[in-house]
Design a protein around this motif. Structure first.
Motif, PDB file in Angstrom:
ATOM      1  N   MET A   1     -13.937 -10.980  -7.311  1.00 24.45           N
ATOM      2  CA  MET A   1     -12.967  -9.839  -6.985  1.00 24.45           C
ATOM      3  C   MET A   1     -12.548  -9.207  -8.023  1.00 24.45           C
ATOM      4  N   THR A   2     -12.522  -7.935  -8.067  1.00 23.25           N
ATOM      5  CA  THR A   2     -12.155  -7.005  -9.141  1.00 23.25           C
ATOM      6  C   THR A   2     -10.476  -6.848  -9.008  1.00 23.25           C
ATOM      7  N   ILE A   3     -10.036  -6.552 -10.166  1.00 20.72           N
ATOM      8  CA  ILE A   3      -8.578  -6.324 -10.252  1.00 20.72           C
ATOM      9  C   ILE A   3      -7.860  -5.276  -9.411  1.00 20.72           C
ATOM     10  N   PRO A   4      -8.889  -4.216  -9.154  1.00 20.22           N
ATOM     11  CA  PRO A   4      -8.453  -2.916  -8.110  1.00 20.22           C
ATOM     12  C   PRO A   4      -8.489  -3.556  -6.833  1.00 20.22           C
ATOM     13  N   ASN A   5      -9.425  -4.258  -6.284  1.00 16.89           N
ATOM     14  CA  ASN A   5      -9.361  -4.991  -5.096  1.00 16.89           C
ATOM     15  C   ASN A   5      -8.283  -5.926  -4.684  1.00 16.89           C
ATOM     16  N   ILE A   6      -7.862  -6.576  -5.875  1.00 17.50           N
ATOM     17  CA  ILE A   6      -6.886  -7.546  -5.500  1.00 17.50           C
ATOM     18  C   ILE A   6      -5.150  -6.526  -5.239  1.00 17.50           C
ATOM     19  N   LEU A   7      -5.140  -5.695  -6.034  1.00 22.13           N
ATOM     20  CA  LEU A   7      -4.206  -4.603  -5.936  1.00 22.13           C
ATOM     21  C   LEU A   7      -4.129  -3.864  -4.704  1.00 22.13           C
ATOM     22  N   THR A   8      -5.513  -3.513  -4.123  1.00 16.43           N
ATOM     23  CA  THR A   8      -5.443  -3.112  -2.744  1.00 16.43           C
ATOM     24  C   THR A   8      -5.106  -3.977  -1.626  1.00 16.43           C
ATOM     25  N   LEU A   9      -5.554  -5.358  -1.985  1.00 17.88           N
ATOM     26  CA  LEU A   9      -5.160  -6.401  -1.079  1.00 17.88           C
ATOM     27  C   LEU A   9      -3.636  -6.686  -0.734  1.00 17.88           C
ATOM     28  N   LEU A  10      -2.959  -6.309  -2.030  1.00 18.23           N
ATOM     29  CA  LEU A  10      -1.510  -6.668  -2.141  1.00 18.23           C
ATOM     30  C   LEU A  10      -0.818  -5.569  -1.739  1.00 18.23           C
ATOM     31  N   ARG A  11      -1.420  -4.472  -1.468  1.00 16.39           N
ATOM     32  CA  ARG A  11      -0.968  -3.313  -0.850  1.00 16.39           C
ATOM     33  C   ARG A  11      -1.043  -3.420   0.666  1.00 16.39           C
ATOM     34  N   ILE A  12      -1.894  -4.016   1.189  1.00 17.52           N
ATOM     35  CA  ILE A  12      -2.346  -4.319   2.603  1.00 17.52           C
ATOM     36  C   ILE A  12      -1.083  -5.340   3.057  1.00 17.52           C
ATOM     37  N   LEU A  13      -0.985  -6.399   2.230  1.00 17.39           N
ATOM     38  CA  LEU A  13       0.151  -7.760   2.618  1.00 17.39           C
ATOM     39  C   LEU A  13       1.429  -6.918   2.454  1.00 17.39           C
ATOM     40  N   LEU A  14       1.675  -5.922   1.622  1.00 20.47           N
ATOM     41  CA  LEU A  14       3.108  -5.208   1.712  1.00 20.47           C
ATOM     42  C   LEU A  14       3.326  -4.821   2.884  1.00 20.47           C
ATOM     43  N   THR A  15       2.547  -4.289   3.718  1.00 22.36           N
ATOM     44  CA  THR A  15       2.699  -3.742   4.987  1.00 22.36           C
ATOM     45  C   THR A  15       3.742  -4.297   5.618  1.00 22.36           C
ATOM     46  N   PRO A  16       3.289  -5.618   5.987  1.00 24.83           N
ATOM     47  CA  PRO A  16       4.010  -6.253   7.114  1.00 24.83           C
ATOM     48  C   PRO A  16       5.615  -6.328   6.674  1.00 24.83           C
ATOM     49  N   LEU A  64      -8.564   2.170   3.841  1.00 22.54           N
ATOM     50  CA  LEU A  64      -8.091   1.372   4.889  1.00 22.54           C
ATOM     51  C   LEU A  64      -6.518   0.954   4.874  1.00 22.54           C
ATOM     52  N   ALA A  65      -6.456   0.351   3.165  1.00 22.96           N
ATOM     53  CA  ALA A  65      -4.948  -0.010   2.817  1.00 22.96           C
ATOM     54  C   ALA A  65      -4.070   1.114   2.844  1.00 22.96           C
ATOM     55  N   ASP A  66      -4.551   2.499   2.593  1.00 23.15           N
ATOM     56  CA  ASP A  66      -3.606   3.738   2.652  1.00 23.15           C
ATOM     57  C   ASP A  66      -3.283   4.112   4.245  1.00 23.15           C
ATOM     58  N   LYS A  67      -4.327   3.861   5.003  1.00 20.10           N
ATOM     59  CA  LYS A  67      -4.135   4.272   6.507  1.00 20.10           C
ATOM     60  C   LYS A  67      -3.249   3.279   7.051  1.00 20.10           C
ATOM     61  N   ILE A  68      -3.465   1.886   6.729  1.00 18.01           N
ATOM     62  CA  ILE A  68      -2.662   0.998   7.334  1.00 18.01           C
ATOM     63  C   ILE A  68      -1.316   0.862   7.002  1.00 18.01           C
ATOM     64  N   LEU A  69      -0.786   1.443   5.688  1.00 21.61           N
ATOM     65  CA  LEU A  69       0.524   1.510   5.249  1.00 21.61           C
ATOM     66  C   LEU A  69       1.057   2.930   5.885  1.00 21.61           C
ATOM     67  N   LEU A  70       0.410   3.913   5.618  1.00 27.68           N
ATOM     68  CA  LEU A  70       1.002   5.230   6.075  1.00 27.68           C
ATOM     69  C   LEU A  70       1.027   5.372   7.693  1.00 27.68           C
ATOM     70  N   VAL A  71       0.000   4.764   8.497  1.00 29.45           N
ATOM     71  CA  VAL A  71       0.131   4.913   9.649  1.00 29.45           C
ATOM     72  C   VAL A  71       1.419   4.124  10.546  1.00 29.45           C
ATOM     73  N   SER A  72       1.372   2.702   9.767  1.00 28.56           N
ATOM     74  CA  SER A  72       2.669   1.858   9.982  1.00 28.56           C
ATOM     75  C   SER A  72       3.869   2.594   9.855  1.00 28.56           C
ATOM     76  N   SER A  73       3.954   3.112   8.385  1.00 28.31           N
ATOM     77  CA  SER A  73       5.184   4.011   8.341  1.00 28.31           C
ATOM     78  C   SER A  73       5.671   5.133   9.149  1.00 28.31           C
ATOM     79  N   PHE A  74       4.667   6.186   9.610  1.00 24.97           N
ATOM     80  CA  PHE A  74       4.883   7.154  10.348  1.00 24.97           C
ATOM     81  C   PHE A  74       5.378   6.597  11.776  1.00 24.97           C
ATOM     82  N   ILE A  75       4.626   5.662  12.403  1.00 26.59           N
ATOM     83  CA  ILE A  75       5.071   5.218  13.700  1.00 26.59           C
ATOM     84  C   ILE A  75       6.384   4.680  13.596  1.00 26.59           C
ATOM     85  N   LEU A  76       6.789   3.810  12.774  1.00 30.94           N
ATOM     86  CA  LEU A  76       8.271   3.294  12.706  1.00 30.94           C
ATOM     87  C   LEU A  76       9.218   4.410  12.136  1.00 30.94           C
ATOM     88  N   LEU A  77       8.983   5.129  11.251  1.00 27.28           N
ATOM     89  CA  LEU A  77       9.693   6.227  11.120  1.00 27.28           C
ATOM     90  C   LEU A  77      10.003   7.373  12.219  1.00 27.28           C
TER      91      LEU A  77
END
Length: 185
Positions: A1-16, A64-77
């Motif tokens: 797994m590449t470092i960029p993919n690890i960072l992307t997974l971290l972004r997904i995990l930050l969403t909850p 996908l990570a961007d969409k998960i983060l932004l959609v969650s943010s917009f729905i809750l805001l």
């Protein structure tokens, strides 16, 4: 797994965590988490380009990570009445439209390369700025007119992006659909 993919997974995990903070109405904490997620987004792209660590997995995970983060943010805001419902509907609908298109192409086995367009990148930037400005409101007194202008601009660029992807999708569909699928449409 590449470092960029690890960072992307971290972004997904930050969403909850972001969702929990927003549901708890802890806007300053949510701002910090969203900002950290934004840093991981910038870093993963930078590292992937500079160190030649682009991957097929990253091409799918990053948007996908961007969409998960932004959609969650917009729905809750929207739920917290911090952004207009119309903007929430436009932002979420665009992403649902894109997701529906991608799934349809996969179902019909039409080749699809995931590459964000310029208007899509501008949409993501506008949406990120909207979330950042909204979350930072308790710390910085943004004027109502500035926020309203930002919401309108974000809504318009999001609609343009959705229309752009629709037109691209129709063109790709006409070019790549398998023989005999006309009856299914």
């Amino acid at each position: 797994m590449t470092i960029p993919n690890i960072l992307t997974l971290l972004r997904i995990l930050l969403t909850p965590l972001l969702v929990w903070l927003l549901l708890s109405e802890r806007l300053t904490g949510a701002l910090a988490v969203f900002f950290l997620a934004g840093i991981t987004d910038g870093l993963d792209g930078f590292i992937a380009r500079v160190f030649h660590q682009k991957s097929q997995l990253g091409a799918y995970l990053d948007p996908l990570a961007d969409k998960i983060l932004l959609v969650s943010s917009f729905i809750l805001l929207g739920h917290l009445h911090l952004v207009p419902n119309a903007l929430v509907i436009v932002a979420v609908s665009r992403d649902l439209l894109i997701l529906t298109g991608v799934v349809t192409f996969w179902f019909f086995q039409i080749p699809l390369e995931i590459r964000p367009s310029l208007v899509s990148k501008l949409t993501t930037l506008a949406q990120i700025l909207t979330v950042l400005v909204t979350l930072s409101q308790p710390l910085m007194a943004w004027s109502v007119d500035l926020r309203r202008l930002l919401y309108v601009a974000t809504g318009l660029i999001t609609v343009v992006s959705g229309l752009h992807y629709t037109l691209v999708g129709i063109r790709l569909w006409d070019k790549g659909r398998p023989a005999g699928t006309d009856e299914l449409a």
